[in-house]
Design a protein around this motif. Structure first.
Motif, PDB file in Angstrom:
ATOM      1  N   ARG A  34       0.787  -1.183   0.113  1.00 33.74           N
ATOM      2  CA  ARG A  34      -0.019  -0.157  -0.046  1.00 33.74           C
ATOM      3  C   ARG A  34       0.955   1.160   0.060  1.00 33.74           C
ATOM      4  O   ARG A  34       0.525   2.267  -0.687  1.00 33.74           O
ATOM      5  CB  ARG A  34      -0.826   0.101   1.387  1.00 33.74           C
ATOM      6  CG  ARG A  34      -1.811   0.998   1.333  1.00 33.74           C
ATOM      7  CD  ARG A  34      -2.901   0.943   0.206  1.00 33.74           C
ATOM      8  NE  ARG A  34      -3.769   1.996   0.184  1.00 33.74           N
ATOM      9  CZ  ARG A  34      -3.568   3.263  -0.793  1.00 33.74           C
ATOM     10  NH1 ARG A  34      -2.659   3.270  -1.356  1.00 33.74           N
ATOM     11  NH2 ARG A  34      -4.413   4.025  -0.735  1.00 33.74           N
ATOM     12  N   ILE A  35       2.010   1.153   0.707  1.00 33.65           N
ATOM     13  CA  ILE A  35       3.047   2.424   0.587  1.00 33.65           C
ATOM     14  C   ILE A  35       3.429   2.692  -0.707  1.00 33.65           C
ATOM     15  O   ILE A  35       3.518   3.813  -1.217  1.00 33.65           O
ATOM     16  CB  ILE A  35       4.075   2.000   1.554  1.00 33.65           C
ATOM     17  CG1 ILE A  35       3.661   1.878   3.339  1.00 33.65           C
ATOM     18  CG2 ILE A  35       5.049   3.107   1.609  1.00 33.65           C
ATOM     19  CD1 ILE A  35       4.566   1.590   4.217  1.00 33.65           C
ATOM     20  N   LYS A  36       3.793   1.458  -1.201  1.00 37.43           N
ATOM     21  CA  LYS A  36       4.571   1.729  -2.792  1.00 37.43           C
ATOM     22  C   LYS A  36       3.365   2.274  -3.689  1.00 37.43           C
ATOM     23  O   LYS A  36       3.938   3.029  -4.857  1.00 37.43           O
ATOM     24  CB  LYS A  36       4.789   0.268  -3.243  1.00 37.43           C
ATOM     25  CG  LYS A  36       6.081  -0.205  -2.515  1.00 37.43           C
ATOM     26  CD  LYS A  36       6.555  -1.760  -3.200  1.00 37.43           C
ATOM     27  CE  LYS A  36       7.626  -2.292  -2.338  1.00 37.43           C
ATOM     28  NZ  LYS A  36       8.059  -3.500  -2.716  1.00 37.43           N
ATOM     29  N   SER A  37       2.074   1.970  -3.632  1.00 36.97           N
ATOM     30  CA  SER A  37       0.907   2.557  -4.618  1.00 36.97           C
ATOM     31  C   SER A  37       0.363   3.798  -4.100  1.00 36.97           C
ATOM     32  O   SER A  37      -0.124   4.711  -4.931  1.00 36.97           O
ATOM     33  CB  SER A  37      -0.136   1.544  -4.659  1.00 36.97           C
ATOM     34  OG  SER A  37      -0.825   1.415  -3.242  1.00 36.97           O
ATOM     35  N   ALA A  38       0.902   4.360  -2.866  1.00 35.26           N
ATOM     36  CA  ALA A  38       0.491   5.748  -2.462  1.00 35.26           C
ATOM     37  C   ALA A  38       1.094   6.903  -3.247  1.00 35.26           C
ATOM     38  O   ALA A  38       2.110   7.039  -3.583  1.00 35.26           O
ATOM     39  CB  ALA A  38       0.868   6.052  -0.980  1.00 35.26           C
ATOM     40  N   VAL A  39       0.210   7.794  -3.634  1.00 39.32           N
ATOM     41  CA  VAL A  39       0.614   9.061  -4.038  1.00 39.32           C
ATOM     42  C   VAL A  39       0.579  10.296  -3.321  1.00 39.32           C
ATOM     43  O   VAL A  39       1.430  11.214  -3.133  1.00 39.32           O
ATOM     44  CB  VAL A  39      -0.192   9.322  -5.586  1.00 39.32           C
ATOM     45  CG1 VAL A  39       0.424  10.611  -6.029  1.00 39.32           C
ATOM     46  CG2 VAL A  39      -0.158   8.179  -6.401  1.00 39.32           C
ATOM     47  N   HIS A  40      -0.721  10.293  -2.679  1.00 38.91           N
ATOM     48  CA  HIS A  40      -0.812  11.018  -1.469  1.00 38.91           C
ATOM     49  C   HIS A  40      -0.858  10.631  -0.107  1.00 38.91           C
ATOM     50  O   HIS A  40      -1.856   9.704  -0.127  1.00 38.91           O
ATOM     51  CB  HIS A  40      -1.952  12.264  -1.717  1.00 38.91           C
ATOM     52  CG  HIS A  40      -1.807  12.781  -2.981  1.00 38.91           C
ATOM     53  ND1 HIS A  40      -1.419  14.028  -3.394  1.00 38.91           N
ATOM     54  CD2 HIS A  40      -2.268  12.356  -4.255  1.00 38.91           C
ATOM     55  CE1 HIS A  40      -1.377  14.332  -4.269  1.00 38.91           C
ATOM     56  NE2 HIS A  40      -1.852  13.699  -5.105  1.00 38.91           N
TER      57      HIS A  40
END
Length: 267
Positions: A34-40
């Protein structure tokens, strides 16, 4: 990845509309993917949501209050409260200083023992974002997809004039709960006016024992027997490290009977 520290709920609601938004509070349940896919990344720490207070008989708990905040507040009011017992058996002290109420309510993670007590207390959750308003906690759990794009602001419930019981089954003191049992009874002049009986950790994640609730409502405490609660206690469990599904089902019945005895309902 861009970090944001909203100062008010309007700014929070706007940020939640951004694609790839990730809410960060305690951070204990955020997975690596989930961290890797976070933008904001939306950090909740600057919002005025760190509170545990009681107003007109209703408890209000802000989303960024941590589990130890709840323990401290409820021990000061009445130390035998079911939330105190539930949370003292959740994780460890350092983790309880980081795990927030908002994340525990919205996700909820495996290590949290909040689900059963909050369901039995008929808690309500106030959210902001895609959805704005107050909803039953049970609705959030059963309709999780509808709440995506929203964040928990507050959870609230009344515990006035009730009797309660909470216990959990686990291999060790710090192990995840294989299941939890929560019983909440509203009693007037020794007569049960309302009942909520919840088992978590089962195949359906949680089960309300509606049949048992109906059986005990309207009876005097001294008239209740274990059969009242066991008749509808056919809860199914998957096999777990703590035991087989069939074993956990039988142990859960033992805990339900213990609950009646602890409440002074069984002879």
């Amino acid at each position: 990845m861009e970090w944001h520290w909203p100062k008010d709920l309007e700014e929070l609601a706007r940020l939640l509309k951004e694609e790839g938004a990730l809410i960060h509070a305690g951070g204990t349940a955020i997975r690596e993917e989930r961290i890797k896919s976070a933008v904001h990344v939306i950090d909740m720490s600057c919002l005025p949501l760190n509170y545990v207070k009681r107003q007109d008989g209703v408890w209000h708990i802000g989303a960024t209050a941590v589990l130890n905040d709840i323990i401290d507040a409820f021990e000061g009011a009445h130390g035998d409260h079911l939330l105190v017992k539930a949370l003292k058996n959740t994780a460890t002290t350092p983790l309880r200083n980081r795990i927030t109420v908002g994340g525990s309510v919205f996700l909820p993670p495996l290590w949290s023992n909040l689900m059963g007590p909050l369901l039995a207390l008929e808690a309500e959750v106030e959210v902001v974002g895609k959805l704005n308003g107050t909803y039953k906690y049970e609705d959030l759990l059963s309709k999780k997809a509808e709440f995506q794009g929203s964040a928990v602001k507050e959870i609230k419930f009344s515990d006035k004039n009730i009797m309660y019981f909470f216990d959990r089954f686990a291999r060790t003191a710090t192990d995840y709960s294989a299941f939890t049992v929560t019983i909440v009874l509203a009693v007037e002049t020794d007569v049960v006016k309302d009942a909520k009986i919840v088992v978590t950790g089962c195949k359906k994640i949680y089960e309300r024992l509606s049949q048992a609730e109906t059986k005990v409502i309207g009876k005097k405490l001294k008239e209740l027997t274990p059969e009242d609660i066991l008749e509808g206690a056919n809860v199914e469990f998957a096999d777990k490290p703590a035991g087989s599904g069939a074993y956990l089902a039988e142990v859960s019945k033992v805990f339900l009977c213990r609950g009646l005895e602890a409440l002074g309902c069984a002879r």
